[in-house]
Motif scaffolding. Structure first.
Motif, PDB file in Angstrom:
ATOM      1  N   VAL A 124       0.795  -1.282  -0.057  1.00 29.23           N
ATOM      2  CA  VAL A 124       0.099  -0.048  -0.114  1.00 29.23           C
ATOM      3  C   VAL A 124       0.956   1.134  -0.219  1.00 29.23           C
ATOM      4  N   GLU A 125       1.911   1.160   0.771  1.00 31.50           N
ATOM      5  CA  GLU A 125       2.942   2.450   0.964  1.00 31.50           C
ATOM      6  C   GLU A 125       3.568   2.492  -0.461  1.00 31.50           C
ATOM      7  N   SER A 126       3.784   1.366  -1.177  1.00 29.30           N
ATOM      8  CA  SER A 126       4.556   1.591  -2.581  1.00 29.30           C
ATOM      9  C   SER A 126       3.440   2.219  -3.589  1.00 29.30           C
ATOM     10  N   LEU A 127       2.486   1.901  -3.331  1.00 31.05           N
ATOM     11  CA  LEU A 127       1.312   2.441  -4.352  1.00 31.05           C
ATOM     12  C   LEU A 127       1.252   3.836  -3.997  1.00 31.05           C
ATOM     13  N   ARG A 128       1.074   4.340  -2.660  1.00 31.59           N
ATOM     14  CA  ARG A 128       0.983   5.809  -2.573  1.00 31.59           C
ATOM     15  C   ARG A 128       2.141   6.459  -2.979  1.00 31.59           C
ATOM     16  N   HIS A 129       3.312   6.004  -3.031  1.00 28.89           N
ATOM     17  CA  HIS A 129       4.341   6.757  -3.470  1.00 28.89           C
ATOM     18  C   HIS A 129       4.473   6.634  -5.137  1.00 28.89           C
ATOM     19  N   ILE A 154       2.361  10.603 -10.584  1.00 24.15           N
ATOM     20  CA  ILE A 154       1.586  10.885 -11.631  1.00 24.15           C
ATOM     21  C   ILE A 154       1.088  12.144 -11.580  1.00 24.15           C
ATOM     22  N   ARG A 155       1.065  13.181 -12.753  1.00 24.60           N
ATOM     23  CA  ARG A 155       0.983  14.358 -12.764  1.00 24.60           C
ATOM     24  C   ARG A 155      -0.589  14.629 -12.592  1.00 24.60           C
ATOM     25  N   THR A 156      -0.932  15.668 -11.632  1.00 23.76           N
ATOM     26  CA  THR A 156      -2.334  16.150 -11.604  1.00 23.76           C
ATOM     27  C   THR A 156      -2.068  17.705 -12.074  1.00 23.76           C
ATOM     28  N   GLY A 157      -3.260  18.171 -11.937  1.00 25.50           N
ATOM     29  CA  GLY A 157      -3.239  19.729 -12.232  1.00 25.50           C
ATOM     30  C   GLY A 157      -2.406  20.565 -11.287  1.00 25.50           C
ATOM     31  N   ARG A 158      -2.004  20.146 -10.102  1.00 23.53           N
ATOM     32  CA  ARG A 158      -1.269  20.800  -9.072  1.00 23.53           C
ATOM     33  C   ARG A 158       0.288  20.207  -9.238  1.00 23.53           C
ATOM     34  N   ALA A 159       1.211  21.392  -8.958  1.00 23.30           N
ATOM     35  CA  ALA A 159       2.615  20.900  -9.018  1.00 23.30           C
ATOM     36  C   ALA A 159       3.008  20.171  -7.681  1.00 23.30           C
ATOM     37  N   ASN A 160       3.816  19.124  -7.809  1.00 21.33           N
ATOM     38  CA  ASN A 160       4.302  18.463  -6.648  1.00 21.33           C
ATOM     39  C   ASN A 160       5.747  18.062  -7.138  1.00 21.33           C
ATOM     40  N   PRO A 161       6.637  18.079  -6.247  1.00 22.78           N
ATOM     41  CA  PRO A 161       8.035  17.907  -6.267  1.00 22.78           C
ATOM     42  C   PRO A 161       8.045  16.365  -6.743  1.00 22.78           C
ATOM     43  N   ALA A 162       7.232  15.542  -6.220  1.00 25.67           N
ATOM     44  CA  ALA A 162       7.533  14.086  -6.518  1.00 25.67           C
ATOM     45  C   ALA A 162       7.378  13.911  -8.043  1.00 25.67           C
ATOM     46  N   LEU A 163       6.823  14.797  -8.835  1.00 27.92           N
ATOM     47  CA  LEU A 163       6.803  14.545 -10.402  1.00 27.92           C
ATOM     48  C   LEU A 163       8.048  14.044 -10.864  1.00 27.92           C
ATOM     49  N   LEU A 164       9.192  14.692 -10.281  1.00 29.50           N
ATOM     50  CA  LEU A 164      10.471  14.655 -10.861  1.00 29.50           C
ATOM     51  C   LEU A 164      11.335  13.674 -10.418  1.00 29.50           C
ATOM     52  N   ASP A 165      10.614  12.712  -9.137  1.00 28.93           N
ATOM     53  CA  ASP A 165      11.493  11.715  -8.474  1.00 28.93           C
ATOM     54  C   ASP A 165      12.091  10.615  -9.551  1.00 28.93           C
ATOM     55  N   ARG A 166      11.593  10.380 -10.622  1.00 27.09           N
ATOM     56  CA  ARG A 166      12.121   9.424 -11.431  1.00 27.09           C
ATOM     57  C   ARG A 166      12.956   9.910 -12.659  1.00 27.09           C
ATOM     58  N   LEU A 167      13.014  11.474 -12.387  1.00 23.32           N
ATOM     59  CA  LEU A 167      14.037  11.760 -13.445  1.00 23.32           C
ATOM     60  C   LEU A 167      15.574  11.883 -13.283  1.00 23.32           C
ATOM     61  N   ALA A 189      -9.150  -2.766   0.691  1.00 18.76           N
ATOM     62  CA  ALA A 189      -9.856  -1.680   0.729  1.00 18.76           C
ATOM     63  C   ALA A 189      -9.093  -0.539   0.941  1.00 18.76           C
ATOM     64  N   SER A 190      -7.884  -0.530   1.461  1.00 14.48           N
ATOM     65  CA  SER A 190      -7.263   0.478   1.612  1.00 14.48           C
ATOM     66  C   SER A 190      -6.680   0.996   0.343  1.00 14.48           C
ATOM     67  N   VAL A 191      -6.306   0.044  -0.493  1.00 11.80           N
ATOM     68  CA  VAL A 191      -5.916   0.446  -1.822  1.00 11.80           C
ATOM     69  C   VAL A 191      -6.787   1.081  -2.547  1.00 11.80           C
ATOM     70  N   ASP A 192      -8.170   0.539  -2.640  1.00 14.30           N
ATOM     71  CA  ASP A 192      -9.194   1.075  -3.211  1.00 14.30           C
ATOM     72  C   ASP A 192      -9.348   2.698  -2.663  1.00 14.30           C
ATOM     73  N   LYS A 193      -9.402   2.921  -1.571  1.00 11.62           N
ATOM     74  CA  LYS A 193      -9.304   4.222  -0.827  1.00 11.62           C
ATOM     75  C   LYS A 193      -8.289   5.086  -1.656  1.00 11.62           C
ATOM     76  N   VAL A 194      -7.125   4.654  -1.620  1.00 11.73           N
ATOM     77  CA  VAL A 194      -5.827   5.453  -2.054  1.00 11.73           C
ATOM     78  C   VAL A 194      -6.546   5.898  -3.511  1.00 11.73           C
ATOM     79  N   GLN A 195      -6.896   4.802  -4.610  1.00 14.65           N
ATOM     80  CA  GLN A 195      -7.292   4.804  -5.856  1.00 14.65           C
ATOM     81  C   GLN A 195      -8.413   6.013  -5.999  1.00 14.65           C
ATOM     82  N   GLU A 196      -9.412   5.810  -4.993  1.00 17.52           N
ATOM     83  CA  GLU A 196     -10.533   6.862  -5.048  1.00 17.52           C
ATOM     84  C   GLU A 196      -9.808   8.404  -4.946  1.00 17.52           C
ATOM     85  N   SER A 197      -9.190   8.447  -3.815  1.00 17.00           N
ATOM     86  CA  SER A 197      -8.719   9.892  -3.783  1.00 17.00           C
ATOM     87  C   SER A 197      -7.725  10.284  -4.752  1.00 17.00           C
ATOM     88  N   LYS A 198      -6.999   9.610  -5.331  1.00 16.81           N
ATOM     89  CA  LYS A 198      -6.005  10.008  -6.574  1.00 16.81           C
ATOM     90  C   LYS A 198      -7.000  10.288  -7.784  1.00 16.81           C
TER      91      LYS A 198
END
Length: 185
Positions: free
Chosen positions: A17-22, A27-40, A169-178
């Motif tokens: 579950v933690e790996s999924l959150r990370h 994944i880019r959303t409409g907002r800026a997030n430094p994590a967007l560049l983690d794989r760069l 169920a926890s994974v489903d909640k993470v998916q819903e919020s994303k």
């Protein structure tokens, strides 16, 4: 021993579950997030390094990122890495910093990103189910070697199934919020 199997399974499911959150933070959303560049990865002095080892990434505004390299010579390398990446962002180099403006997502791009989220979520559901399978196999082996009784095996398998349901169920909640985050305009 079987109690340890349950604890180990729970720990591994938490990690999934933690790996999924990370992963979803990249994944880019409409907002800026430094994590967007983690794989760069940046090619710098003949070495390939993650961007966070060559520069600091900050969020000056909700729709932009600012990259400040620790060595000014890295500006060009960072700019090239961003252009080569699949981020779909255009770097603006002012000689000191690189700014990335995050454009709003169009409807088609949102749908594509949601498909990507579904794929990641399904991979993590499978990982959780694999943990369940491994734990159940371990319990069956313990029963065959008479370390635990048949009743204990069933009880432990029921606990593992409850853990599996809880983490799915926890994974489903993470998916819903994303998905909600992606659909925000």
């Amino acid at each position: 021993m079987s109690e340890q199997t349950v604890k180990d399974a729970e720990h591994r499911m938490e990690q999934a579950v933690e790996s999924l959150r990370h992963e979803l933070t990249t994944i880019r959303t409409g907002r800026a997030n430094p994590a967007l560049l983690d794989r760069l990865l940046v090619e710098y002095y003949g070495q390939t390094m993650p961007i966070n080892q060559v520069a600091s990434v900050s969020v000056p505004e909700s729709r932009s990122l600012m990259i400040t390299p620790w060595d000014k010579k890295a500006l060009v390398a960072i700019e090239k890495a961003i252009q080569k990446s699949d981020l779909g962002l255009t770097p603006n180099n002012d000689g000191v910093n690189i700014r990335l403006n995050i454009p709003p997502l169009n409807e088609q791009r949102r749908k594509d990103l949601i498909k990507q989220v579904h794929k990641m979520v399904e991979e993590h559901r499978v990982a959780i189910r694999n943990v369940r399978r491994d734990a159940n196999e371990h319990l069956k082996k313990a029963e065959k070697s008479h370390d635990i009784s048949e009743d204990e095996n069933r009880r432990f398998q029921d606990r593992i199934q409850k853990l599996t349901d809880k983490f799915i169920a926890s994974v489903d909640k993470v998916q819903e919020s994303k998905e909600e985050e992606l659909m925000e305009v």
